[in-house]
Design an enzyme around this catalytic site. Structure first.
Site, mmCIF file in Angstrom:
data_model
loop_
_atom_site.group_PDB
_atom_site.id
_atom_site.type_symbol
_atom_site.label_atom_id
_atom_site.label_comp_id
_atom_site.label_asym_id
_atom_site.label_seq_id
_atom_site.Cartn_x
_atom_site.Cartn_y
_atom_site.Cartn_z
ATOM 1 C CE LYS A 259 -10.761 4.929 -19.106
ATOM 2 N NZ LYS A 259 -11.087 6.298 -18.701
ATOM 3 C CE1 TYR B 286 -14.454 8.717 -17.833
ATOM 4 C CE2 TYR B 286 -14.370 8.926 -15.449
ATOM 5 C CZ TYR B 286 -14.510 8.149 -16.582
ATOM 6 O OH TYR B 286 -14.703 6.808 -16.444
ATOM 7 N NE ARG C 266 -2.895 0.358 3.321
ATOM 8 C CZ ARG C 266 -2.371 0.860 4.444
ATOM 9 N NH1 ARG C 266 -1.991 2.114 4.502
ATOM 10 N NH2 ARG C 266 -2.225 0.101 5.508
ATOM 11 C CG ASP D 99 -8.177 13.487 -16.610
ATOM 12 O OD1 ASP D 99 -7.453 12.854 -17.409
ATOM 13 O OD2 ASP D 99 -9.189 12.983 -16.077
#
Ligand SMILES: *Cc1c(COP(=O)(O)O)cnc(C)c1O
Length: 406
Positions: A212, A117, A64, A187
């Site tokens: 993506k 988005y 983590r 972004d």
């Protein structure tokens, strides 16, 4: 805060060359990137364990916090973006939410682009107010709109997206990067680090849904943020508590994808331009949007800050909502699926899927019509795609199939 545009971390090789070897953390004997599936790491002494637990960006304490495979992916993105550092997340939204909630506090103000988005937009609209964070939306294509909405001393974050989902609006990276005071964020998912590098325009943080184009094969769910060491270290501290840490398996798939990222993007851009031109020539298609087409409203800006138009094309099919539905169900080579940037050409119909919860005027404010189709151009031969789109447009134009009488 800006990054020195003339201080790339490595020699000035072309991105296509660097992408082939970027992202290896190991002893250098494995040609392929190495998978470290472990969730934890053995430390010889208590002192070692303490050092690992408390050093920012540690990749040998607990996954983590960090992991060598994930770290390799972070190195690759930092290298391609010209950033000092990067931090990976378990999804693009993991990255977006870490930037927003990790950097802003109650009473702070954010300036955000209206064309975003859909999940990012919802985070700003529905989640930020619950935490007392005020958000002003601006039209990102209007010159000076971001800067004009900044409230000195109050605005902590200015958030843009370019090219923006779904109509491929392009925002001026130089203008965004010139805003002093708040942290500027882009972004850049639709651009990938190959088409544009926002940090080189003075923007503070660039983030991606690496799900993506970066991973590029629809087999990883992953996000990443890159910027100065100082900001990434701060985000690391939040990310360890937020817990949206990247999986080493996904990071491995992404490093695999990065090796072919420049040539995939080049091919997809080439095909997208040819497809966009073919669509523009059809009478039953309106408002073809592609940054590489002279008809795109920000074409000149796009060509100044992007190396090519990218793999996404948007257009409006005649026949409104029903026309759009018929089109996406009639394609045979392209497939109806959300997401983008992979080898397979995908089509989406935002009005009936990703943006279905928006009211008609909200749809219009996002530039989305009832017949708007978003295409992620894949790696199939463009002639086959053009033929497929032509037959699907014919089906859409033909109208509903009458019920058969038997
Ligand atoms: C997909 C996407 C996201 C969200 O990424 P996930 O990996 O799905 O969480 C954010 N921004 C843009 C522009 C996207 O396309």
């Amino acid at each position: 805060m800006t990054n020195d545009p003339d201080a790339p971390a490595r020699p000035a090789l072309d991105a296509q060359t660097r992408a082939v070897r970027a992202g290896r953390r190991g002893d250098g004997t494995s040609l392929a990137p190495v998978l470290w599936p472990t969730s934890t790491f053995v430390t010889p002494t208590v002192d070692d364990a303490r050092r690992m637990a408390t050093s920012v960006g540690s990749d040998r304490f607990y996954t983590r916090y960090g992991n060598p495979t994930v770290g390799g992916f972070e190195d690759a993105i930092a290298e391609l973006e010209g950033a000092e550092a990067a931090r990976a997340f378990s999804s693009g939204m993991g990255a977006v939410s870490a930037v927003v909630l990790g950097l802003c506090s109650s009473g702070d103000h954010i300036v955000a682009q209206r064309q975003l988005y859909a999940a990012t937009q919802l985070l700003f609209q529905a989640v930020c107010p619950r935490f007392g964070i005020d958000v002003t939306f601006v039209d990102g294509t209007e010159p000076g709109a971001f800067a004009a909405a900044v409230r000195p001393g109050k605005t902590v974050l200015v958030f843009g997206e370019t090219p923006a989902n779904p109509k491929l609006d392009v925002i001026d990276l130089d203008a965004l990067g010139a805003i002093a005071g708040p942290i500027t964020v882009v972004d850049a998912t639709f651009g990938t680090p190959i088409l544009q590098q926002p940090l080189r325009h003075g923007v503070d943080l660039v983030l991606h849904s690496a799900t993506k184009g970066i991973a590029g094969h629809n087999d990883a769910t992953l996000g990443v943020v890159a910027g100065s060491r100082e900001l990434i270290d701060w985000l690391w501290g939040f990310a360890v508590l937020q817990g949206a840490s990247a999986s080493p398996y996904d990071a491995l798939n992404a490093i695999r994808g990065i090796r072919t990222l420049p040539i995939r993007i080049r091919q997809q851009s080439e095909s997208a331009l040819v497809l966009a031109r073919a669509l523009e020539a059809r009478p039953d298609v309106e408002d073809v949007r592609y940054p590489g087409l002279p008809s795109h409203p920000q074409h000149e800006l796009a060509m100044r800050q992007m190396s090519s138009g990218g793999g996404l094309v948007t257009f409006d099919v005649a026949g409104g909502l029903e026309g759009g539905r018929r089109f996406v169900e009639a394609v045979r080579i392209a497939q109806l699926a959300t997401s983008l940037g992979g080898p397979e050409t995908l089509v989406t119909h935002p009005a009936s899927t990703t943006h279905v919860n928006l009211l008609p005027d909200e749809l219009a404010a996002n530039g989305i019509g009832p017949g708007t189709i978003r295409v992620s151009v894949g790696l199939e031969h463009v002639d086959d795609l053009i033929a497929d789109f032509a037959q699907a447009l014919d089906v859409a134009a033909a109208g509903p199939v009458p019920p058969s009488v038997s």
